[in-house]
Design an enzyme around this catalytic site. Structure first.
Site, short mmCIF file in Angstrom:
data_model
loop_
_atom_site.label_atom_id
_atom_site.label_comp_id
_atom_site.label_asym_id
_atom_site.label_seq_id
_atom_site.Cartn_x
_atom_site.Cartn_y
_atom_site.Cartn_z
CB CYS A 68 21.68 10.34 21.25
SG CYS A 68 21.71 8.58 20.87
CB SER A 89 1.28 -4.30 -14.57
OG SER A 89 1.02 -4.32 -13.20
CE LYS A 102 -3.80 -7.22 -8.35
NZ LYS A 102 -2.61 -7.76 -7.70
CE LYS A 120 -3.47 -4.19 -4.58
NZ LYS A 120 -2.31 -3.53 -5.16
CB CYS A 156 25.94 7.00 18.61
SG CYS A 156 24.33 6.37 19.12
CD GLU A 166 -10.32 -13.48 -14.18
OE1 GLU A 166 -9.13 -13.46 -13.82
OE2 GLU A 166 -10.68 -13.62 -15.37
CB ALA A 219 -0.91 -0.01 1.23
S1 IVH Z 1 -4.82 -10.40 -15.31
C1 IVH Z 1 -3.13 -7.56 -18.32
N1 IVH Z 1 -6.07 -11.64 -13.37
O1 IVH Z 1 -1.96 -9.10 -10.50
C2 IVH Z 1 -3.66 -8.16 -17.12
N2 IVH Z 1 -3.94 -10.74 -12.92
O2 IVH Z 1 -1.25 -6.30 -10.41
C3 IVH Z 1 -2.81 -9.25 -16.64
N3 IVH Z 1 -3.13 -11.16 -10.66
O3 IVH Z 1 0.51 -9.25 -12.99
C4 IVH Z 1 -3.19 -9.80 -15.37
N4 IVH Z 1 -4.87 -12.28 -9.97
O4 IVH Z 1 0.29 -11.22 -11.35
C5 IVH Z 1 -4.96 -10.98 -13.74
N5 IVH Z 1 -7.27 -12.80 -11.77
C6 IVH Z 1 -6.17 -12.14 -12.13
C7 IVH Z 1 -5.11 -11.93 -11.24
C8 IVH Z 1 -4.01 -11.21 -11.69
C9 IVH Z 1 -3.68 -11.82 -9.64
C10 IVH Z 1 -1.83 -10.49 -10.62
C11 IVH Z 1 -0.95 -10.73 -11.82
C12 IVH Z 1 -0.72 -9.37 -12.39
C13 IVH Z 1 -0.88 -8.52 -11.17
C14 IVH Z 1 -1.16 -7.08 -11.53
#
Ligand code: IVH
Length: 670
Positions: A410, A82, A115, A316, A434, A113, A34
């Protein structure tokens, strides 16, 4: 144009590069995700504010970190991107609005989906057989971890005929996440702790650390799982929607997650809250929800910006927070004298561990957050990273709270505490006089990534300093086994082992040695750049400010720290004594001499499509070449991208060969 703005941007770029390196290459992050995200966003905002073109090597433009040199590099058929992040409902609504604008009201659906908190992997199947498995690396090129991936039971060695068309594509890249389940993660950390090894900060680092092993047997002993979520090269036309694609991958033999197909942003938000609720019951850690446009033909239409596709976003989860009481504040002295206020808390459980200390960063933070002793505070912990006091519950403040004051002297050596104008951190002025600073300097010097002295842990360093056996790091090399054996709780065997470890640390590398010195702001990545650039310690010592700033990642601040460090007679004496004790490294230049492009000098001009100029420079240097900024008769070749101008003319005048991008890429690939 404001120079304060530029300075901050430069500092953030250096800092984020170092964090990328620690996170992606070393699997050992220093800050919570974060906090990283916050810094990255600050950089992006400041770059936008500055309004100048953003260099391609800015961390805001990069995906991950370049692959480490331990594993063979593997180029992905299609780059791995990413995901952009959304941290609030508003940001998610913005994403949805932008998408609808781009799609000009074409109807579409979303797929949601979980993450997974693991690491991305690209699996290459040829004629249905797994041939290469590579980490994401910098997105284009990753690390070959095929042998290790073959130990993961979830990943098929051979694709099953999928029962849908029954034909297996000649080439198919399957992408997904390698992860470590919650129970396995907890067990691994218990085992690491029992063995005195470093614990992993989070399941992602545990999975990455387990996969990036030189011995596949170690990977095999770590229970890793896998979920497929996408395809790369060869995946065109496999399915019309992401939902169907997941089904097909499942039929081919891959585990896929439970997903939901949804139709509008309010449904996405409701789903997000549902996922937050079921999160704790899942067998593996998730850190958010990924929403993707379900219709795959729209992906091409939408395309990507910088590091991420327009058709997906990661929503997130917030870091876990709990409340407790601030009992007291102590002031700790770090390696560079920085005084850090540490909160002593009523012990409280958060993220599966009991926390009784947290950092308060510095006095500015304390005033900004209005923290008093006796307050009820909100604590945040992400991964294993030191928990942080986020805010005070003002409404719960008791009448008898006490104000927190920075001491004048200190707490360890009683030297004056100084606060430099414009710096948030207060520092003990005692230097190595120190004992707190001295102990930290020795611990850093001996640490695994520095001189790697096995068995010289925290406790041992405290004993050595407290007993007066050593006054400076070089004292380590004059210790005798008898002296050590006389220390409490130290047997002859351990004394002999430690002496042997100290002895073998003498053979090191220049990069490690520079890092071990503990120069302010010179982390591992910078130390490695300095070693590569200067080649010898003598050249580094003799470097001018300008020489230093010509090194990748070194700006005015770091250059000043390096010069100030070497300007101190005391430091030079310690270094002389260390070298007299026999610390040595292979000649970087001799090593470099064995590289394929040793002795060649290149100049880069114009823009390349496959990589930024600074990456091109790094790739050339990694092969032993020198890269200079102007063409001369000594130049081996000019590498000319698009829009090359005067340098090209000069090269032609001097009959220096000019390489176009294709030829350059061939050169890199040997
Ligand atoms: S799709 C272009 N789906 O999150 C998109 N990524 O922060 C490619 N990750 O590099 C990624 N769960 O390592 C996708 N259901 C999911 C995911 C996922 C985890 C990770 C993955 C990616 C990173 C990005």
């Amino acid at each position: 144009m404001s120079s304060a703005l530029q300075t901050r941007i430069a500092a953030l770029r250096v800092e984020l590069k170092e964090h990328n390196y620690r996170y992606y290459t070393l699997d050992a992050p220093l800050i919570a995700d974060a906090e990283y995200d916050e810094k990255l966003r600050e950089l992006q905002a400041l770059e936008a504010q500055l309004g100048e073109p953003v260099p391609a090597d800015s961390p805001s433009q990069l995906v991950g970190a370049p692959p480490s040199e331990t594993f063979a590099a593997r180029e992905h058929g299609i780059a791995l991107l990413s995901l952009a992040n959304a941290f609030s409902a508003d940001e998610l609504r913005d994403f949805d609005r932008r998408l609808r604008q781009h799609l000009d009201d074409t109807p579409f659906s979303y797929i949601a989906e979980p993450k997974i908190d693991g690491l991305a992997i690209n699996l290459r199947y040829e004629q249905g057989v797994l041939t290469v498995a590579a980490t994401r690396g910098d997105g284009r090129t990753g690390e070959d971890v095929t042998d290790n991936v073959r130990t993961i039971a979830d990943i098929p060695w051979r694709l099953s005929a999928d029962g849908i068309t029954d034909d297996i594509p000649a080439l198919l890249e399957v992408r997904g996440e390698v992860y470590m389940g919650k129970a396995a993660f907890a067990a691994l950390n218990r085992a690491q702790q029992a063995a005195g090894e470093k614990e992993f900060a989070n399941p992602r680092n545990a999975a990455a650390g387990s996969l990036r092993q030189l011995d596949a047997k170690v990977t095999a002993s770590r229970p890793l799982g896998f979920f497929a979520y996408g395809v790369g090269a060869g995946g065109e036309g496999l399915a019309e929607t992401q939902f169907d694609l997941l089904q097909r991958m499942h039929a081919m033999g891959f585990p896929v997650q439970d997903v939901a197909v949804l139709h509008d942003v309010e449904a996405l938000l409701a789903h997000y809250h549902h996922m937050l609720e079921i999160r704790a019951g899942l067998d593996y850690e998730i850190d958010g929800v990924v929403y993707k446009v379900n219709e795959l033909d729209l992906h091409d239409a939408l395309g990507a910006v910088a590091r991420s596709p327009r058709w997906a976003v990661a929503h997130k989860f917030p870091a876990e927070e709990v409340q407790t009481t601030l009992l007291d504040v102590d002031f700790q002295v770090g390696r560079t004298g920085a005084i850090t206020p540490v909160a002593r808390l009523q012990p409280v459980a958060v993220g599966g561990v009991t926390v009784s200390n947290a950092t308060l960063h510095n006095m500015d933070e304390i005033r900004r957050k209005d923290v008093h002793i006796g307050d009820v505070v909100v604590l945040r912990r992400a991964g294993d990273v030191i928990p942080e006091v986020v805010r005070v519950l003002i409404e719960a403040r008791p009448a008898d709270v006490r104000r927190i004051e920075l001491p004048d002297a200190c707490p360890v050596c009683a030297s004056a505490i100084e606060q430099v104008e414009g710096e948030a951190v207060a520092r003990c002025s005692g230097g190595l006089f120190c004992t707190a600073q001295l102990k930290e300097a020795i611990k850093h010097f001996a640490s695994r990534r520095a001189m790697n002295i096995d068995g010289l842990g925290s406790k041992m360093v405290e004993q050595l300093v407290d007993s007066g056996l050593i006054q400076h790091v070089d004292g380590l090399y004059r210790l005798s086994a008898d002296q050590l054996a006389a220390l409490p709780r130290m047997g002859e065997k351990s004394a002999a082992n430690l002496i042997a470890a100290i002895e073998s640390s003498k053979q090191t590398t220049l990069a490690r040695f520079i890092y071990a010195l503990g120069i302010r702001d010179v982390g591992e990545a910078t130390a490695a750049s300095l070693a590569r650039h200067f080649g010898s310690f003598e050249a580094l010592l003799a470097a001018s400010d300008e020489d230093l700033q010509s090194v990748a990642d070194v700006g005015p601040v770091v250059a000043a720290h390096v010069q100030a460090f070497f300007a101190q007679a005391h430091n030079r004496e310690v270094i002389d004594r260390l070298r007299a004790a026999g610390i040595a490294w292979p000649d970087e230049q001799a090593l470099a001499g064995q590289l394929p492009l040793a002795g060649h000098t290149y100049v880069l001009t114009g823009s390349l499509s496959a990589m930024s100029r600074s990456e091109a420079k790094q790739r050339l240097q990694a092969l032993g070449a020198k890269v200079t900024s102007s063409v001369s008769a000594k130049t081996t070749a000019l590498i000319a991208g698009e829009k090359s101008g005067s340098k090209r003319v000069k090269a032609e005048e001097l009959a220096v060969p000019v390489l176009a991008e294709d030829a350059f890429l061939e050169l890199l690939n040997g």
